[in-house]
Design a protein around this motif. Structure first.
Motif, short mmCIF file in Angstrom:
data_model
loop_
_atom_site.label_atom_id
_atom_site.label_comp_id
_atom_site.label_asym_id
_atom_site.label_seq_id
_atom_site.Cartn_x
_atom_site.Cartn_y
_atom_site.Cartn_z
N VAL A 172 35.12 34.54 28.65
CA VAL A 172 35.93 33.47 29.22
C VAL A 172 35.57 33.37 30.69
N THR A 173 35.11 32.21 31.13
CA THR A 173 34.82 32.03 32.55
C THR A 173 36.01 31.38 33.23
N GLY A 174 36.18 31.73 34.51
CA GLY A 174 37.30 31.19 35.26
C GLY A 174 38.61 31.89 34.99
N THR A 175 38.57 33.20 34.74
CA THR A 175 39.80 33.91 34.34
C THR A 175 40.77 34.15 35.49
N ALA A 176 40.33 33.94 36.74
CA ALA A 176 41.28 33.99 37.85
C ALA A 176 41.88 32.62 38.11
N GLY A 177 41.44 31.62 37.35
CA GLY A 177 41.97 30.27 37.47
C GLY A 177 43.15 30.05 36.54
N PHE A 178 43.74 28.90 36.65
CA PHE A 178 44.97 28.57 35.92
C PHE A 178 44.78 28.63 34.41
N THR B 76 38.50 41.37 22.39
CA THR B 76 38.00 41.86 23.67
C THR B 76 37.57 40.67 24.51
N VAL B 77 37.93 40.70 25.79
CA VAL B 77 37.61 39.61 26.69
C VAL B 77 36.77 40.11 27.85
N VAL B 78 35.65 39.45 28.08
CA VAL B 78 34.88 39.62 29.31
C VAL B 78 35.22 38.41 30.17
N GLY B 79 35.85 38.66 31.31
CA GLY B 79 36.32 37.57 32.16
C GLY B 79 35.48 37.43 33.41
N LEU B 80 34.93 36.26 33.63
CA LEU B 80 34.06 36.01 34.78
C LEU B 80 34.75 35.06 35.75
N ASP B 81 34.67 35.38 37.04
CA ASP B 81 35.20 34.50 38.07
C ASP B 81 34.54 34.86 39.40
N ASN B 82 34.36 33.86 40.26
CA ASN B 82 33.78 34.15 41.58
C ASN B 82 34.83 34.23 42.68
N PHE B 83 36.10 34.00 42.34
CA PHE B 83 37.21 34.09 43.29
C PHE B 83 36.94 33.26 44.55
N ASN B 84 36.54 32.01 44.36
CA ASN B 84 36.29 31.18 45.55
C ASN B 84 37.61 30.85 46.23
N TYR C 169 41.55 27.33 46.81
CA TYR C 169 42.98 27.42 47.10
C TYR C 169 43.35 28.88 47.28
N ASP C 170 44.60 29.14 47.60
CA ASP C 170 45.11 30.46 47.97
C ASP C 170 44.56 31.57 47.07
N ILE C 171 43.75 32.42 47.66
CA ILE C 171 43.11 33.50 46.90
C ILE C 171 44.15 34.48 46.38
N ARG C 172 45.30 34.56 47.01
CA ARG C 172 46.32 35.51 46.58
C ARG C 172 46.85 35.17 45.18
N LEU C 173 46.91 33.89 44.87
CA LEU C 173 47.34 33.49 43.53
C LEU C 173 46.28 33.91 42.50
N LYS C 174 45.02 33.71 42.82
CA LYS C 174 43.95 34.13 41.92
C LYS C 174 43.97 35.65 41.72
N GLN C 175 44.19 36.37 42.80
CA GLN C 175 44.23 37.83 42.70
C GLN C 175 45.42 38.29 41.87
N ALA C 176 46.55 37.62 41.99
CA ALA C 176 47.73 37.98 41.20
C ALA C 176 47.47 37.76 39.72
N ARG C 177 46.82 36.65 39.37
CA ARG C 177 46.46 36.43 37.97
C ARG C 177 45.53 37.54 37.48
N ALA C 178 44.50 37.82 38.30
CA ALA C 178 43.50 38.81 37.90
C ALA C 178 44.13 40.19 37.72
N GLU C 179 45.09 40.54 38.57
CA GLU C 179 45.73 41.85 38.46
C GLU C 179 46.46 41.99 37.13
N ARG D 26 47.90 25.53 39.52
CA ARG D 26 47.16 25.41 40.77
C ARG D 26 48.06 24.85 41.87
N PRO D 27 47.98 25.43 43.08
CA PRO D 27 48.85 24.97 44.17
C PRO D 27 48.43 23.64 44.79
N ASP D 28 47.28 23.09 44.37
CA ASP D 28 46.86 21.79 44.89
C ASP D 28 47.30 20.65 43.99
#
Length: 346
Positions: free
Chosen positions: A5-11, A26-34, A37-47, A188-190
């Motif tokens: 699944v790509t974009g796993t730090a996204g909505f 089993t999931v292999v999750g790919l994201d570049n964490f660009n 928008y607020d990287i903290r939201l992406k990090q919270a999802r990823a955590e 997404r916050p935008d």
């Protein structure tokens, strides 16, 4: 099985990965964490995903074609759900290069990787924005979508054409899903739900474009995830009958292919909601009156969207069913839990 699944730090990617893990895969999750928008939201999802058994996180930019190829070779996923992209309609006016790098070069990397190590199915994200200047409602994948109004939409339409060519040449089943206004927890916050909620709680005006004369096919995230997974379980096959016969040829259907295992589906709610109605539902859920700043139509915007989802329903049984009142209430509960309620500290 293993699912990439790509974009796993996204909505949407976060919710899809969570659902696949819930199913015991089993999931292999790919994201570049660009930092679009607020990287903290992406990090919270990823955590939240990192704590799940069966999840492997890979930080990588899709433009790194060699890295994506190695990833496919290492994990050999049976299913690829490609949701990573540079999102946003209005941002494409500010930073068009980001859309070329992520949505075109990045998608090419995915196609080359599945060509080298074919999965059973590639499902990828398109968008309702591809309908652009098309004014025939409801939007149907059987209609033309050749007049996109933004670069974002143009890159997604290009993805569909690229996917069809690879499906034809290399036989990998591919399905594009045109998303219609997805909302819900971890959004997404935008996008309007968070923009409106944040402003309303702060007592600030909300921007209401086209003087509120807008309608959107708001689709709750759980319905979207159900549709993605249903589509993933039904790989398309070529439909040679769609081309007719040499004696009686038919115009080719944009939604299917007579020569490739390829399909395009709308994935939405099928019930448009007027923007002012959405605001009223949000007001009731928050217990706050919105101060509305009426504004003109924005470049690249459309006045309304309505999805014809009959093809996806016929192919998979997809049946979105979350009323806007229920979806907004769940969104508001998440928002207040995640961001807090400024009224409590006032």
């Amino acid at each position: 099985m293993t699912v990439l699944v790509t974009g796993t730090a996204g909505f949407i990617g976060f919710h899809v990965a969570s659902a696949v893990l819930d199913h015991g895969e089993t999931v292999v999750g790919l994201d570049n964490f660009n930092t679009y928008y607020d990287i903290r939201l992406k990090q919270a999802r990823a955590e939240r995903l990192r704590d799940r058994p069966g999840f492997t996180e890979v930080r990588m930019d899709l433009a790194e074609s060699a890295g994506v190829l190695d990833l496919m070779a290492t994990h050999r996923p049976r299913l690829v759900i490609h949701l990573a992209a540079q999102a946003g309609v209005r941002y494409s006016l500010e930073n068009p290069r980001a859309y070329l790098d992520s949505n075109l070069v990045g998608f090419f990397s995915i196609l080359e990787a599945v060509r080298a190590h074919p999965p059973e199915h590639l499902v990828f994200a398109s968008t309702s924005s591809v309908y652009g200047a098309n004014t025939v409602q409801p939007f149907s994948p059987h209609h033309g979508a050749d007049h996109p109004l933004t670069l974002y939409a143009a890159t997604k339409k290009a993805n569909e054409a690229m996917a069809h060519s690879y499906a034809h040449l290399f036989g990998v089943p591919m399905t594009g899903l045109r998303f219609f206004t997805v909302y819900g927890p971890w959004g997404r916050p935008d996008m309007a739900p968070i923009l409106f909620t944040r402003a309303m709680l702060a007592g600030e005006p909300i921007k209401v474009f086209n003087n509120g004369k807008m309608a959107r096919d708001f689709t709750y995230i759980d319905d979207i995830v159900a549709g993605i997974l249903a589509a993933a379980a039904h790989p398309p096959t070529p439909r040679p009958e769609a081309a007719g016969t040499p004696q009686a040829p038919q115009a080719l259907d944009p939604a299917t292919s007579p020569i490739a295992p390829f399909a395009v589906h709308n994935i939405g709610n099928g019930r448009p909601v007027e923007l002012m109605t959405f605001i009223s539902v949000l007001e009731r859920a928050l217990g706050v009156q919105a101060h509305k700043h009426m504004m003109p139509m924005q470049p690249g915007d459309v006045t309304g969207t309505l999805a014809d989802v009959s093809d996806l329903t016929a192919a998979t049984g997809y049946a979105p069913g979350t009323p806007i009142e229920e979806g907004v209430a769940r969104f508001v509960a998440w928002y207040l839990d995640f961001y807090g309620d400024p009224r409590r500290s006032a």
